[in-house]
Design an enzyme around this catalytic site. Structure first.
Site, PDB file in Angstrom:
ATOM      1  N   ASP A  31       2.474  -0.131  12.003  1.00 33.35           N
ATOM      2  CA  ASP A  31       2.445  -1.474  12.596  1.00 33.35           C
ATOM      3  C   ASP A  31       3.744  -2.249  12.417  1.00 33.35           C
ATOM      4  OD1 ASP A  31       2.217  -1.776   9.868  1.00 33.35           O
ATOM      5  OD2 ASP A  31       0.590  -3.250   9.949  1.00 33.35           O
ATOM      6  N   ASP A  68       5.033  -4.706   6.242  1.00 33.06           N
ATOM      7  CA  ASP A  68       5.522  -6.045   6.594  1.00 33.06           C
ATOM      8  C   ASP A  68       5.522  -7.007   5.415  1.00 33.06           C
ATOM      9  OD1 ASP A  68       2.771  -6.197   6.493  1.00 33.06           O
ATOM     10  OD2 ASP A  68       2.528  -7.260   8.386  1.00 33.06           O
ATOM     11  N   ASP A 104      -0.379   2.402   8.693  1.00 28.98           N
ATOM     12  CA  ASP A 104      -0.882   1.659   9.846  1.00 28.98           C
ATOM     13  C   ASP A 104       0.012   1.761  11.079  1.00 28.98           C
ATOM     14  OD1 ASP A 104      -3.119   0.831   8.488  1.00 28.98           O
ATOM     15  OD2 ASP A 104      -2.273  -1.080   7.864  1.00 28.98           O
ATOM     16  N   ARG A 134      -6.380  -2.868   9.682  1.00 23.81           N
ATOM     17  CA  ARG A 134      -6.902  -4.239   9.771  1.00 23.81           C
ATOM     18  C   ARG A 134      -6.425  -4.939  11.034  1.00 23.81           C
ATOM     19  NH1 ARG A 134      -5.332  -4.425   4.419  1.00 23.81           N
ATOM     20  NH2 ARG A 134      -3.546  -5.695   4.982  1.00 23.81           N
ATOM     21  N   THR A 183       4.139   2.815   5.799  1.00 20.75           N
ATOM     22  CA  THR A 183       2.766   2.325   5.898  1.00 20.75           C
ATOM     23  C   THR A 183       1.991   3.226   6.846  1.00 20.75           C
ATOM     24  OG1 THR A 183       1.355   0.554   6.785  1.00 20.75           O
ATOM     25  CG2 THR A 183       3.605   0.647   7.600  1.00 20.75           C
ATOM     26  N   ARG A 231       0.926  -5.313  -5.768  1.00 19.35           N
ATOM     27  CA  ARG A 231       1.084  -6.523  -4.962  1.00 19.35           C
ATOM     28  C   ARG A 231       1.449  -7.667  -5.920  1.00 19.35           C
ATOM     29  NH1 ARG A 231      -0.525  -4.858  -0.051  1.00 19.35           N
ATOM     30  NH2 ARG A 231      -2.132  -3.226   0.045  1.00 19.35           N
ATOM     31  N   GLY A 249       0.819  -1.204   0.000  1.00 18.63           N
ATOM     32  CA  GLY A 249       0.000   0.000   0.000  1.00 18.63           C
ATOM     33  C   GLY A 249       0.855   1.257   0.000  1.00 18.63           C
TER      34      GLY A 249
END
Length: 319
Positions: free
Chosen positions: A129, A103, A127, A171, A125, A72, A11
């Site tokens: 994360d 990741d 996120d 997510r 990212t 992707r 992303g």
């Protein structure tokens, strides 16, 4: 080492262009040639690779998205796909690779490192994360996008005396929802890391309404569930007029904040420094405003710790 490659994968995140710029210019400063790999690992397999010059990355530091594009690639998850990628790197004489992404991107980098190809990961990212770094590139920009949106939603929530459910990205990690919810004074924040009781949320909304509260904001990370379903349940069980806003991919776009531009520049430059020092299989990051690095294996082995103290604070301030 005379020639390195750089790609973005997964992303997109605001600040990726700033990181690409830093990699290219830091490398050229140290007399390295830099090759841009377009469309992530898919482009690597297909050989969509070209040399980048100083001017190639001019006027991009302020732009969202990624000039190298991203995609992707399921094929790169296979040994055959990885071998195709390595063959392309050898064909272009590329001796090391900087991978900017999350990741999933780092799993691809790890596979290259396992086969002896030097790689450095740069965390990009929204996120936030990735373990081993306080912040990832793009998180601050996405956070401010959410905050601005919720500020506007609160205006109309106040005017119409409504409850609003705002679904944000995340997510598996709730950082975006947590930080935005705390910054916007949300009455409830739902994140994947905490199993919230919907009955308690309903009771809290009813208590607030009973004491004269006219509107409420509930921020939901997408990993918890559908904001639409949560909004429907709230309206059915409270009889409060409820609306739902799903912010979606608007969170990924936009000009990166100053914080993200600086972070991307520092991390991209550090990636080149590590390659010049003979380091490989590492992920760069920032901890306590200091640039650090950890092994890709370590970055993928665990999840970053959830900030329970911030979550508790949000509950205490939303009584």
């Amino acid at each position: 080492m005379k020639r390195i490659g750089v790609l973005t994968s997964g992303g997109d995140a605001p600040g990726m262009n700033a990181a690409i710029r830093a990699v290219v210019r830091k490398a050229i400063y140290h007399n390295l040639e830099v090759y841009g790999i377009y469309y992530g690992y898919q482009g690597l397999i297909n050989g969509e690779i070209e040399k980048l010059e100083l001017g190639s990355v001019g006027d991009i530091i302020h732009r969202g998205g990624t000039m190298l594009y991203t995609a992707r690639c399921e094929e790169f998850k296979t040994p055959e796909g990885q071998q195709k990628g390595i063959e392309q790197l050898k064909k272009f004489g590329i001796e090391a690779l900087v991978v900017i992404g999350g990741d999933g991107s780092f799993r691809g980098a790890e596979k290259l490192a396992e086969q002896g190809f030097p790689t450095i990961g740069v965390p990009g990212t929204i996120d936030n994360d990735i373990p081993g770094t306080d912040f990832t590139i793009g998180f601050d920009t996405a956070l401010n996008t959410v905050i601005n949106a919720v500020d506007k939603i609160r205006d109309t929530a106040t005017s119409h005396e409504r409850t609003y459910v705002v679904e944000v990205m995340g997510r598996d990690a709730g950082d975006l929802a947590l930080w935005a919810g705390l910054a916007d004074g949300a009455e409830t924040i739902l994140v994947p890391e905490v199993d919230e009781n919907m009955e308690e949320i309903i009771k809290r909304l009813k208590r607030g309404h009973a004491r004269g509260k006219k509107h409420s904001i509930i921020v939901v990370a997408e990993g918890v569930g559908s904001g639409v379903d949560i909004g429907r349940q709230i309206q059915e069980e409270t009889d409060l007029e409820t609306r739902v806003t799903v912010l979606g991919h608007v969170q990924r776009g936009g000009s990166p904040t100053g914080r993200d531009r600086v972070l991307a520049s520092r991390l991209g430059a550090k990636a080149v420094e590590l390659l010049l020092a003979g380091e490989a299989g590492q992920v760069v990051g920032i901890e306590n405003n200091q640039i650090v690095y950890h092994s890709i294996e370590e970055a993928l082995a665990k999840k970053p710790p959830f900030q329970q103290d911030m979550y508790q604070l949000s509950k205490e301030l939303s009584i």
